[in-house]
Design a protein around this motif. Structure first.
Motif, short mmCIF file in Angstrom:
data_model
loop_
_atom_site.label_atom_id
_atom_site.label_comp_id
_atom_site.label_asym_id
_atom_site.label_seq_id
_atom_site.Cartn_x
_atom_site.Cartn_y
_atom_site.Cartn_z
N ALA A 103 109.12 104.87 68.29
CA ALA A 103 110.15 104.43 67.69
C ALA A 103 111.08 102.97 67.97
CB ALA A 103 111.02 105.75 67.02
N TYR A 104 111.10 103.19 69.74
CA TYR A 104 111.85 102.42 69.86
C TYR A 104 111.15 101.10 70.77
CZ TYR A 104 114.69 105.99 68.74
OH TYR A 104 115.68 107.30 68.45
N PHE A 105 109.60 100.77 70.38
CA PHE A 105 108.97 100.26 71.16
C PHE A 105 109.12 99.16 70.15
CE2 PHE A 105 105.73 103.34 72.60
CZ PHE A 105 106.71 103.55 73.18
N PRO A 106 109.58 97.55 70.30
CA PRO A 106 109.72 95.98 69.74
C PRO A 106 108.21 95.41 68.74
CG PRO A 106 110.18 95.78 71.78
CD PRO A 106 110.03 96.90 71.57
N ILE A 107 108.99 94.90 67.91
CA ILE A 107 107.28 94.17 67.38
C ILE A 107 107.79 93.10 67.93
CG2 ILE A 107 106.01 93.22 65.67
CD1 ILE A 107 106.29 96.23 64.71
N ILE A 108 107.78 91.57 68.29
CA ILE A 108 108.28 90.91 69.08
C ILE A 108 106.84 89.09 67.99
CG2 ILE A 108 108.45 89.18 70.43
CD1 ILE A 108 109.08 91.27 72.49
N GLU A 109 107.50 88.92 67.72
CA GLU A 109 106.89 87.52 66.33
C GLU A 109 106.88 86.08 67.62
OE1 GLU A 109 107.16 87.80 61.81
OE2 GLU A 109 109.42 87.98 62.97
N GLY A 147 113.94 85.97 75.13
CA GLY A 147 115.14 86.64 74.87
C GLY A 147 114.52 88.31 74.54
N TYR A 148 114.12 88.78 73.38
CA TYR A 148 113.61 90.07 73.55
C TYR A 148 112.62 90.40 74.12
CZ TYR A 148 114.38 89.79 67.97
OH TYR A 148 114.78 89.38 66.72
N ILE A 149 112.08 89.42 75.07
CA ILE A 149 111.34 90.65 76.29
C ILE A 149 111.96 91.27 77.16
CG2 ILE A 149 110.16 90.02 78.17
CD1 ILE A 149 108.17 88.24 76.22
N ASN A 150 113.52 89.59 77.63
CA ASN A 150 114.30 89.93 78.77
C ASN A 150 115.14 91.72 78.02
OD1 ASN A 150 116.41 89.43 80.91
ND2 ASN A 150 117.06 89.49 78.95
N ALA A 151 115.57 91.25 76.96
CA ALA A 151 116.09 92.55 76.11
C ALA A 151 115.61 93.66 76.09
CB ALA A 151 116.39 91.98 75.08
N PHE A 152 114.43 94.28 75.57
CA PHE A 152 113.59 94.94 75.39
C PHE A 152 113.49 95.74 77.08
CE2 PHE A 152 113.77 94.30 70.73
CZ PHE A 152 114.09 95.87 70.53
N ASP A 153 113.05 94.83 78.03
CA ASP A 153 112.29 95.01 79.26
C ASP A 153 111.09 96.07 79.02
OD1 ASP A 153 112.02 95.05 82.12
OD2 ASP A 153 113.30 96.98 81.85
N PRO A 154 110.20 95.60 78.55
CA PRO A 154 108.98 96.40 78.28
C PRO A 154 108.31 96.49 79.85
CG PRO A 154 108.73 94.41 77.70
CD PRO A 154 110.07 94.70 77.93
N ASP A 155 107.58 97.69 79.41
CA ASP A 155 106.69 98.32 80.63
C ASP A 155 105.18 97.05 80.71
OD1 ASP A 155 108.36 99.56 82.08
OD2 ASP A 155 108.38 100.87 80.50
N PHE A 156 105.05 97.32 79.95
CA PHE A 156 103.65 96.45 78.60
C PHE A 156 103.82 95.50 77.75
CE2 PHE A 156 102.50 100.06 81.09
CZ PHE A 156 100.84 99.81 82.24
N ILE A 196 119.59 89.70 68.86
CA ILE A 196 119.04 90.16 70.74
C ILE A 196 118.46 89.30 71.37
CG2 ILE A 196 117.14 92.18 71.04
CD1 ILE A 196 116.94 92.85 67.95
N TRP A 197 118.14 88.49 71.22
CA TRP A 197 117.43 87.46 72.07
C TRP A 197 119.26 86.36 73.03
CZ3 TRP A 197 117.91 86.68 66.98
CH2 TRP A 197 118.84 86.25 66.28
N SER A 198 120.03 86.42 73.14
CA SER A 198 120.74 85.95 73.25
C SER A 198 121.65 87.02 74.56
CB SER A 198 122.28 85.70 72.40
OG SER A 198 123.21 85.16 73.16
N ALA A 199 121.75 85.83 75.55
CA ALA A 199 122.57 87.15 76.73
C ALA A 199 124.29 86.81 76.61
CB ALA A 199 122.12 86.28 77.83
N GLY A 200 124.42 86.53 75.93
CA GLY A 200 126.34 86.74 75.40
C GLY A 200 126.83 87.47 74.59
N SER A 201 125.77 88.45 73.89
CA SER A 201 126.88 89.40 73.25
C SER A 201 126.15 91.13 73.71
CB SER A 201 125.89 89.53 71.79
OG SER A 201 126.45 89.51 70.99
N HIS A 202 127.37 91.43 73.56
CA HIS A 202 126.91 92.72 74.79
C HIS A 202 126.30 93.25 73.65
CE1 HIS A 202 128.45 96.59 76.76
NE2 HIS A 202 128.95 97.23 76.60
N HIS A 203 127.30 93.79 72.36
CA HIS A 203 127.29 94.47 71.21
C HIS A 203 125.46 95.09 70.79
CE1 HIS A 203 130.52 96.53 71.33
NE2 HIS A 203 131.86 95.12 71.79
#
Length: 781
Positions: free
Chosen positions: A52-58, A90-99, A342-349
């Protein structure tokens, strides 16, 4: 290794290793608005622990209009992320997937260049048509989760396992909410549950589905099963419940809902198609009342439940959202027009929360022998089927203070061969290791047990350089000296903050320094000087009361060699003889006259015993600048003391050949991981002068490094002087226009000046202090 430090405190190499389990994290790559690919991502996610915590990236070709900045605020860096490519990265960087799982037709080069392992859907489960209960090729599968739930819960709870049927209205939306499974796996799962759980077949019609929008603890849908035994680590201010107003027929809106939940947020979707449904309104009211007050562990107080926010999906208008929110007149909903960046490095929340399993391990050298400090796999308590395979990910946090060797704590997100081999060592598969947003990541297997040494900073940093095209990194002569001193003192280099000790060492090593007033403008070096035991002791006496004096500390740690000063009866010159050289007779090094010790040693007076500096402490020019390097790195170590969320991987002075063939010497460098869930690792490059001035060649070298490394490093100019010269200020001001620049002087290096451990903030403060400059390349007022 216990040791006695200055001040009488027992010192010991301190290394702690914390290992947390978490699911292996996949990210699914899909083409925009492709319902079939999104459905396949939902199905696969619903079969793996943590799915449920695996992202879907378009693969957005351009940014959805609802996400575009209307007018960015001054200083808002999110405006830099305004393209489809930037959102994907930004999505890939934020979710940091293993695969990465490729469901899309193609994968763009900019994603392939990240060198994250990319697999196909068939690589996860293989052939599901085979008999029995096949395990997934990676991760923990549905059968293993169901077994543990049955073993731990069936005696106390009457649990129903619900398998949705893909019929009725809005099938993709409901599949994303409840989860879905491939047909072959669904039949095997029902057979596996029969006789153990009550099986509930669930037609996905709107009428049936809306009834289950509020959670029912006795019914577990696939998305609930794969979320079992998961802990979400929220920040205190990120427990806000969210209502997501969306169009349940739009693929993009469904993807956005899925990703909001994958961030670990509490979110309830409200499809515009069902907004008037009384059951849905009832579910929304329950959801708004569900959150409980949050306990603030830092202050022992409860924080009131936050007001829920209503977000709109990209296909819905602001007016529609406001109209719906207006139906809740009690103020329980807060309007929020912007989808989380989610893609932005400037937002902590807007950053994903961390998701972990329950199991963890903690090893500390204070309670464990040093030779037992190893990285060992920690596995969740599931029953594993089948062959040896990666089961979960271990997130490894290393914290060190003191000790002979510099340990790597901060790791860039590199996937280079040399770097991964440095992490894995000779006993593990290097492709199972990487640097992640929370530190070191290792894929743990259910097979062999492979303990691994804690990685050393120098090896990690040098292999990273090799992987980005730099050649032959090796410690320079000052770097070797600094390393030897650090090893000799087992990391306790704070003694060099006593400036008079530095002056004494430099004087005895042959430097032209006034031991009472400090360095002369030009330091000329000559032969070593010896000094009587009494005078050394007097110069190292301090007024503060400590159990062990500075004098005792430096003697115990081998700063000096003891010997006798004896006058030759032939040439009448004094010479120094170490204890090892004292025999029945002496040979004068000046005139080569041999004379008896008897009579001459006694005639040396009542103070024949003198010290000379020993080993690396006998090198003039402040140990070739090693003291300045050690004090600079000590500044960063002080920043991280007492903060488990700060880490550093430092390396002392070294030479390296750049990709274009230029040989460069760097006084010190480090990877620094600061606070924040985004796990950003910054590169630090330092130029040190003990008391000398920064010259044109120094500035040119730093400018070259800032461009050649391509990482926007933090450039540090470090000196033991109290201030900078006019020309130095001009050059640094110009550099600060394009790079973050930090200035460290005697105030930072020799005295305790407390800073918040934010590198960019320290850059601004020190520029303003030493350059009369506003920081960030802007002149001060």
């Amino acid at each position: 290794m216990p040791r006695q430090g200055h001040g009488g405190v027992k010192e010991k190499m301190s290394v702690s290793v914390e290992i947390k389990t978490r699911p292996i994290r996949l990210a699914f790559l899909v083409d925009p608005n492709n319902a079939n690919q999104v459905r396949e991502a939902v199905r696969l996610s619903s079969t793996l622990w943590g799915g449920a915590y695996f992202p879907i990236i378009e693969f957005h070709r351009r940014l959805p209009s609802a996400w575009k900045e209307k007018k960015p605020l001054p200083g808002d860096r999110s405006a830099e992320h305004s393209t489809g490519r930037s959102v994907v990265l930004g999505y890939i960087n934020a979710f940091d997937p293993d695969f990465l799982v490729q469901l899309s037709d193609n994968v763009p080069k900019y994603v392939r260049d990240l060198r994250i392992r990319t697999i196909k859907p068939a690589d996860i489960w293989g052939d599901l048509s085979q008999h029995g209960k096949p395990p997934p090729n990676l991760g923990i599968g549905l059968f293993e989760i169901l077994d543990r739930i049955f073993e731990e819960k069936v005696t106390s709870e009457n649990i129903h396992i619900a398998f949705p049927e893909r019929t009725g209205d809005l099938p993709l939306f409901w599949a994303s909410f409840f989860g879905d499974t491939p047909d072959e796996l669904k039949h095997l799962s029902e057979d596996h549950c029969r006789g153990r759980f009550k099986i509930y077949r669930f037609p996905l019609s709107n009428e049936n589905a809306v009834s289950f929008l509020s959670p029912a603890s006795y019914v577990l849908f696939p998305v609930d099963v794969v979320s079992y035994y998961i802990e979400i680590h929220h920040s205190v201010f990120d427990r806000v419940p969210h209502i997501f107003f969306m169009d349940a027929e739009k693929v993009g809106d469904i993807v956005d809902f899925w990703n909001l939940r994958a961030m670990g947020k509490s979110v309830l979707p409200v499809p515009r198609q069902l907004k008037e449904d009384p059951k849905l309104k009832k579910a929304v009211n329950r959801f708004l009342k569900w959150p409980l007050p949050v306990q603030d562990s830092a202050h022992g107080a409860q924080i009131p439940s936050p007001v829920a926010r209503i977000l709109r999906a990209r296909s819905c208008s602001v007016e529609e959202m406001r109209e719906y929110a207006g139906g809740f007149s009690d103020g329980s909903l807060e309007l929020n027009d912007a989808y989380p960046k989610i893609w932005s490095a400037g937002s902590h929340h807007d950053f994903p929360n961390s998701v972990y399993g329950e199991e963890r391990s903690f090893i500390n050298s204070a309670t464990t022998r040093e030779d037992e400090i190893r990285i060992r796999s920690v596995l969740p308590k599931f029953r594993y089927y089948g062959r040896q395979r990666p089961i979960c990910a271990n997130e490894i946090t290393i914290d060190s203070y003191m000790g002979a060797d510099l340990v790597a704590e901060a790791f860039p997100r590199s996937s280079g061969e040399n770097f991964l081999r440095a992490l894995s060592g000779p006993t593990s598969f290097h492709e199972y290791w990487r640097g992640g947003r929370s530190g070191l990541v290792k894929l743990a297997e259910n097979g062999f047990f492979r303990p691994q040494e804690v990685p050393l900073a120098e090896e990690v940093f040098f292999t990273w350089l090799k992987d980005i095209g730099w050649k032959n990194p090796e410690l320079s002569s000052p770097g070797v000296l600094a390393k030897r001193i650090h090893q000799r003192l087992e990391g306790f280099v704070a003694c060099f903050q006593d400036e008079k000790l530095l002056w004494l060492l430099e004087h005895m090593s042959g430097g032209s320094v006034d031991m009472d007033k400090g360095p002369r403008v030009r330091n000329k070096t000559g032969p070593e000087r010896e000094m009587s035991v009494g005078e050394v002791k007097n110069r190292l006496e301090r007024e503060e009361q400590v159990v062990k004096s500075l004098y005792d500390y430096v003697i115990e740690n081998g700063f000096f060699r003891l010997g006798a000063r004896v006058k030759c009866p032939g040439c009448f010159r004094n010479s120094w003889y170490s204890l090892e050289d004292i025999r029945d007779s002496f040979v004068c090094p000046k005139c080569l006259n041999s004379f008896s010790a008897l009579g001459n040693l006694e005639s040396a007076g009542d103070k024949p015993w003198h010290y000379r500096t020993a080993g690396p402490f006998s090198i003039p020019n402040y140990a070739d600048g090693a003291y300045g390097v050690l004090l600079s790195l000590h500044f960063f170590n002080r920043l991280k003391m007492g903060s488990s969320d700060l880490s550093i991987t430092p390396v002392m002075s070294f030479t390296v050949e750049s990709p274009d063939g230029e040989k460069v010497e760097i006084d010190f460098a480090a990877f620094w991981r600061g606070r924040g869930r985004e796990g950003k690792v910054e590169l630090i490059i330092g130029e040190c002068k003990t008391y000398g001035e920064f010259k044109d060649k120094d500035f040119k070298r730093m400018e070259y490094l800032a461009q050649a490394l391509g990482e926007k490093p933090v450039l540090v100019f470090s000196t033991l002087r109290e201030s900078l010269g006019t020309e130095e200020k001009k050059r640094i001001i110009r550099m600060a226009e394009t790079s973050p620049v930090m200035i460290l002087t005697a105030r930072e290096l020799l005295r305790r000046d407390d800073y918040e451990p934010d590198l960019r903030n320290i850059c601004d403060i020190t520029q303003e202090r030493y350059l009369e400059h506003g920081g960030s390349g802007k002149p001060g007022k």
